[in-house]
Design an enzyme around this catalytic site. Sequence first.
Site: not given
Ligand code: C5P
Length: 414
Positions: A222, A291, A301, A319-320, A336, A350
């Site tokens: 990203n 994601d 390679k 999703d951390i 964020f 969110k």
């Molecule tokens: O990707 P998304 O828009 O849902 O991300 C929003 C928040 O979730 C951000 O704070 C991002 O750091 C966190 N996040 C995360 N792990 C993920 C996707 C997003 O911690 N796999």
Amino acid sequence: MRYVSDIAGKNDPTNRPRRKILLGITGGVAAYKAAELVRRLGDRGIEVHVVMTEAACGFITPATLQALSGHPVYTSMWDGRIDNGMPHIELTRDKDAIVIAPATADFIAKCVHGLADDLLSTLCLARDCPLIVAPAMNRQMWEHAATQRNVAQIRSDGVTVLGPDSGDQACGETGMGRMLEPEALAEGIAAFLAPKTLLGKRVLMTAGPTFEPIDAVRGITNRSSGKMGYAIARAAIAAGAEVTLVSGPVSLAAPVGAAMVRVQSAAEMFAAVQKHVAKTDIFIGVAAVADYRVAAPRKHKIKKTEEDQLRIDLLPNADILGWVASRPKPPFSVGFAAESRNLDRYADEKRRRKKVKLMIANLAQNAIGADDNEVSLMDDNGTHRLPRAPKDAVAVEIVRHIAALCSSTKRKPR
Ligand code: C5P
């Protein structure tokens, strides 16, 4: 509750006073860096008033400093612009600190002995605020026993000494004695002045992008510079927090004082967060986590000739932030949201879905890679909009907001 907060302090509904310093410039070649220092302090919302010694005026003009600081510059004890004729007293009375940058060996010696034969040295003696000095001199002068004695003495007198650094010197020699670069000095001064609103708090953060390998050289990522996350880490450290920063691949200097955990992929980032989360009071997820990851990354390679059409299977990453926030006893969790449209609606959705206390919304096209940012802070009380400002200043406001929310949120004992 809805309000518009002003980072610079003007129109601030809380009437929080703006931080003001008196910047004293003494006569060294590094005086030219004082001009840049004024700018970097301004970026952090710090108001700067300049006093110069006669020798400093030989290196840089008061007019330059006046233009950059937006305030009159004083050079003489006999300046008639102060009503009661006492600039040596009046100029520090409303200041949060005096910062001498550059501070010559001679000026430091004067401070040690309480000499007061010009405006700046008299201000230092008559001050009722802290003194910070940023030494700048030739390496032999720095290493001289007299200078070392003097520096030890001003430290024990309670003066904060920032630097010096080592490297190439204006005289052509190389060694210890260079003044810290303006950015590092501004950081140190901002940290010194910051209210210690997160003292004793343990903050775990993620920042930067993640990199999901496809093969030995390619990957999915990203777009994220890490600038916002690193600025928040610096602001949290300045506010007294103990910060662990789990960072994806970025080309930024580590925030001074942060415990760094460097990772590449989302899986590594998740593992690092799982390892550190138990001892965390506040979690701030700033990273742009990919994601998806590649189901079976190739060790070597992939050659273009190998396959006509390349298919890559992707698997969702954990999703951390969602995982942290849904733990039985979660830390105060902040996320964020970077969206390219419908920002408020998507960000608030969110916030509710991930069950975070605070969601910080920014427009992807305004934020990514830029040096400044415009964000909205969304919590149970409503939306608080911050005006566009350098990311360091935005970070200070975010940390202030988190500290205020944390102190009003009672946490269950662990
Ligand atoms: O990707 P998304 O828009 O849902 O991300 C929003 C928040 O979730 C951000 O704070 C991002 O750091 C966190 N996040 C995360 N792990 C993920 C996707 C997003 O911690 N796999």
